[in-house]
Design an enzyme around this catalytic site. Structure first.
Site, PDB file in Angstrom:
ATOM      1  N   SER A   1      -4.861   2.490  10.219  1.00  0.00           N
ATOM      2  CA  SER A   1      -6.191   2.497  10.827  1.00  0.00           C
ATOM      3  C   SER A   1      -6.130   2.239  12.331  1.00  0.00           C
ATOM      4  CB  SER A   1      -7.087   1.454  10.164  1.00  0.00           C
ATOM      5  OG  SER A   1      -6.546   0.171  10.368  1.00  0.00           O
TER       6      SER A   1
ATOM      7  N   GLU B   1     -48.373   5.920  -8.172  1.00  0.00           N
ATOM      8  CA  GLU B   1     -49.557   6.127  -9.003  1.00  0.00           C
ATOM      9  C   GLU B   1     -50.828   5.845  -8.191  1.00  0.00           C
ATOM     10  OE1 GLU B   1     -46.940   4.210  -9.549  1.00  0.00           O
ATOM     11  OE2 GLU B   1     -46.542   3.881 -11.686  1.00  0.00           O
TER      12      GLU B   1
END
Lengths: 334, 334
Positions: B154, B46
């Site tokens: 992994s 604003e």
């Protein structure tokens, strides 16, 4: 040929014979008759179309997906039937890779019939991909399907595993299994789960056409094991030599094998290099511990990781299926 | 409001403040000025629009994505600035959920300005989803990303792990990590991999705006560990209490945490119920053995399986990323 391919697709995928479609067109290109092969022991596509056409076959062009056969099997040679019917021209897609049946085009040409091979051959070959595979390699196309969590577990720590994937995924995989010639499991799976291995409809009734139920391994299969059934479609094959087991199945007219487990047999076949396709059915879930969906593959370092070619990703209900091929087709290994 | 939302999206996602856009329209609906918030310490949307408009703001309608703030922080209250500028009407989407800043609409109304809340509130809330999450729960939104094979590994048996997923996937995940306020790993990962945890550009140079680098755990982090860096963006937080660690990060203005490993910390946070989103990066590959991508979650039987909600499936290069949420948002647990 588009229409002939559509007709061919009406055939039975699991059948020992390839799926073939045939369209007879008159000299003005108007449709005279159509035919498709409905499975071993029934008339070939050309025979069906010729029977419908009768005398009107004379002077027609036959559009066939596969080179008309030249041998007498359970039915007579199609090449001769086309000659006898007075067909003027034969357009076909794929040349017959089956040495026992090939030579149809030569027979046709010797009888003065114009032949045009090769139209849409790729798409026709794709339709009968597994049948072509067995002719090239001597082994059926092997699809290994496994189900697991995102972290690669197929059962919880206490062994419980029903169900990891949801009903929609199981239904789709049941349908694919039904299109194969044989379902294979190891003796460990028989002991652990006592599976029926039958293809069942929505009402859980066995469907009419069932794949062979094959147990691979040297441990005895209990006389009461459900996999035995009473329909003569049960086989046990020795473990240890994956290629021998698959060649035995090829001799039974099987061109597509559905390998469902367990992890030990799947790992052995993977290491033997006989698995052509992997379907990984992954549930959006984690277990953190429990049985590994995939057993030891003999890989110890990242450089030796087994990489696959991702063909497709499918969502069924809440689950995801990854469809993968071996990057190097087995046929090149020969 | 569409335009205000576009402007808001120009803001910085990782910034402590929400992304806000503002459009000033004259009584005929013509554009007078635009503004958006460019990060903590810079003018609010604003204020930026009012500064551009100057005297022309008088009699305008302000269209703002978020209820104008009512408090003096590093900048003055926007509600008062709008009143002082003589704005006639304020249309906003989301009411300010931040108790410290709320009350702007009441201030505006008290000054005789017409206010209209709620327009496109859902889309505006979605834009600042993680910022809203921290206000609702007191904890940042936690994304846990892990990479693995189709069988949940992994690293290979010898510990080697570079790389399982390909360059395209790593690039996309690097970009997502850059949009988070903090990257979190455990002390084990620091010891094993000595990661830098910085966000780097295509030339492997660190980008200007870096997330906090957070190591969670009680083991000492070596003085030479690369994660420490020299930019003051390194933190170590004690292990054991995931909620306390996350609340500490919330106090630093972090609303989105990127949890990257290792498996032990991720499992602890999963068990603590503080993980909101899981990104499973799966390579089309098998290892058969090696480190499990996901550590023990305390689940022993299939009935206790951790089910997630599959939000999206993405393909990056040869790899697949599954985006999943916890089925029950954490905010409902409170």
């Amino acid at each position: 040929m588009e229409r002939a391919l559509e007709l061919a697709a009406l055939g039975i995928e699991a059948d020992p014979n390839p799926r073939v479609g045939c369209v007879l067109l008159d000299p003005d290109g108007l449709l005279v008759a159509e035919g498709w092969h409905q499975g071993a022991g029934t008339p070939h596509a050309e025979a069906m179309a010729l029977a419908i056409a009768g005398e009107r076959a004379r002077g027609c062009t036959a559009v066939v997906t596969l080179e008309p056969c030249n041998h007498t099997g359970r039915t007579g040679p199609c090449a001769k039937a086309l000659v006898d019917a007075g067909v003027a021209r034969v357009v076909f897609a794929q040349s017959d890779p089956n040495p026992m049946a090939a030579g149809g085009a030569a027979t046709l040409r010797a009888a003065g019939i114009q032949t045009e091979p090769g139209l849409m051959a790729d798409r026709v070959e794709a339709l009968n991909a597994t049948w072509n595979h067995v002719l090239r390699t001597g082994r059926p196309w092997v699809t290994w399907k496994f189900a697991g969590t995102l972290d690669g577990r197929s059962a919880a720590a206490d062994g419980s595993s029903q169900w990891i994937t949801g009903a929609a995924m199981r239904r789709v995989m049941n349908e694919r299994r039904a299109r194969c010639g044989a379902v294979v499991v190891g003796t460990g799976t028989v002991k652990a789960d006592d599976p029926r291995l039958t293809v069942r409809d929505e009402q859980d009734e066995p469907v009419q056409r069932q794949p062979l139920r094959v147990v691979v391994g040297d441990s005895p299969v209990p006389a009461a094991a459900r996999v035995r059934g009473r329909d003569g479609l049960y086989r046990q094959l020795p473990g240890g030599d994956a290629t021998a087991a698959l060649e035995a199945l090829a001799c039974e007219g099987i061109h597509h094998v559905w390998l469902e487990g367990g992890p030990t047999l799947a790992a052995a076949w993977w290491r033997a290099g006989v698995i052509d396709e992997v379907i990984a059915c992954l549930a959006p879930a984690l277990l953190g511990a429990g049985t590994a969906a995939v057993a030891d593959l003999g890989i110890t370092t990242i450089a030796d990781i087994s990489r696959l070619q991702l063909i497709d990703v499918e969502r069924h209900g809440d689950d995801v299926a990854l469809i993968l091929n071996r990057p190097t087709p087995n046929c090149k290994e020969k």
